[in-house]
Design an enzyme around this catalytic site. Sequence first.
Site, PDB file in Angstrom:
ATOM      1  N   HIS A  28       0.186  -0.353  -9.945  1.00 44.72           N
ATOM      2  CA  HIS A  28      -0.540  -1.267  -9.049  1.00 44.72           C
ATOM      3  C   HIS A  28      -0.972  -2.522  -9.815  1.00 44.72           C
ATOM      4  O   HIS A  28      -2.122  -2.937  -9.777  1.00 44.72           O
ATOM      5  CB  HIS A  28      -1.766  -0.569  -8.448  1.00 44.72           C
ATOM      6  CG  HIS A  28      -2.180  -1.165  -7.136  1.00 44.72           C
ATOM      7  ND1 HIS A  28      -2.686  -0.423  -6.100  1.00 44.72           N
ATOM      8  CD2 HIS A  28      -2.173  -2.446  -6.689  1.00 44.72           C
ATOM      9  CE1 HIS A  28      -2.967  -1.210  -5.070  1.00 44.72           C
ATOM     10  NE2 HIS A  28      -2.665  -2.444  -5.417  1.00 44.72           N
ATOM     11  N   ARG A  72       0.845  -1.193   0.000  1.00 50.97           N
ATOM     12  CA  ARG A  72       0.000   0.000   0.000  1.00 50.97           C
ATOM     13  C   ARG A  72       0.881   1.245   0.000  1.00 50.97           C
ATOM     14  O   ARG A  72       1.887   1.303   0.725  1.00 50.97           O
ATOM     15  CB  ARG A  72      -0.923   0.017   1.217  1.00 50.97           C
ATOM     16  CG  ARG A  72      -2.040  -1.024   1.179  1.00 50.97           C
ATOM     17  CD  ARG A  72      -3.056  -0.707   0.088  1.00 50.97           C
ATOM     18  NE  ARG A  72      -4.124  -1.695   0.015  1.00 50.97           N
ATOM     19  CZ  ARG A  72      -4.094  -2.776  -0.749  1.00 50.97           C
ATOM     20  NH1 ARG A  72      -3.038  -3.012  -1.505  1.00 50.97           N
ATOM     21  NH2 ARG A  72      -5.120  -3.611  -0.780  1.00 50.97           N
ATOM     22  N   GLU A 116      -2.021   7.410  -5.861  1.00 52.52           N
ATOM     23  CA  GLU A 116      -2.553   6.588  -6.937  1.00 52.52           C
ATOM     24  C   GLU A 116      -4.074   6.562  -7.076  1.00 52.52           C
ATOM     25  O   GLU A 116      -4.598   6.277  -8.152  1.00 52.52           O
ATOM     26  CB  GLU A 116      -2.057   5.145  -6.800  1.00 52.52           C
ATOM     27  CG  GLU A 116      -2.704   4.373  -5.685  1.00 52.52           C
ATOM     28  CD  GLU A 116      -2.197   2.930  -5.622  1.00 52.52           C
ATOM     29  OE1 GLU A 116      -3.018   2.021  -5.660  1.00 52.52           O
ATOM     30  OE2 GLU A 116      -0.986   2.743  -5.522  1.00 52.52           O
TER      31      GLU A 116
END
Length: 330
Positions: free
Chosen positions: A296, A235, A264
């Site tokens: 991601h 994360r 993001e």
Amino acid sequence: MKILFFGTKSYDKTYLLPCLEEEKYSGIDVKFIEAELTPNTAALAKGYDAVCAFVNMDVGTQTVEILNECGVKLILMRCAGYNNVDLETAKKYGIRVAHVPGYSPESVAEHAMALALTANRHLHKAYIKVRENNYSLNGLLGVSFYGRTAGIVGTGRIGAAMARICQGFGMKVIAYDMYPNKNLDFVEYVKLEELFERSDLISLHCPLTPETHHMINIDTIGQMKDGVILVNTSRGGLIKTDDLVRGIRENKFFAVGLDVYEEENGSVYEDLSEEIMPHSTVARLLSFPNVVVTSHQGFFTEEAMQAISETTMENALCFAKGEKGPNELI
């Protein structure tokens, strides 16, 4: 049962539609929309029993309250993480929440090692150079991982897979976790400060909680070896970006590989190539030659997508049958 899938991409449908053809899901009606789940779009769920969201969406207090007003009784997260979901508010309204705890931990771990190798051996730079017929080795010097120390922060399924990969590279593996993994008999568990001090490669695989938020900051960066390689596929909030940038500028890191980053949520999974970004943390990070950033995508393999689709639909089926599924959070 009616489910509204938010933020659906073409690849989501590729794996979800075959699942829906199975007879056991015949009583489940699904609609796919491109809009992401936020307080501004939550009202679209009116008339649906459940919504399905992803890791980058805002399922906070306001969103959950609107979903409750719409009559939604189940939030399906087609991902493992749920730090973006207000579980307390969902519990207050009796809205059940389910996630996909284990889809393909090896997929994420392999991407973590790919980032480490790419950043270390400057593969991103080498690719561009060779495309321009530049075969010079200047600026491409890396280090060998063999015999060095890998520090794994968090040894759940993904962290354990990364630990095994590092062992396969001939690295000494140390780790930090509040609950040591007994199956990793080759791993030496140490305190977090010691891990930072000893590791040549640090890979983050822990969840984002109030305790782990900004665990990588100017103080912990100061504890690390000079020339350390840092990788994050967990994360973005685990790393305080301004402090990371400062550490990179001060030559603390040999290389940095990031699949996640604090900024993001507004851009991940979207094509913004034609837009001018007024402020971009990613642009700052990419200005450094020893930093590699991806979108991601650590989970993004055929195996993981199939597992995510199957588990998500199984979670929905449990709800439709009036059963409490094994993947429910509340």
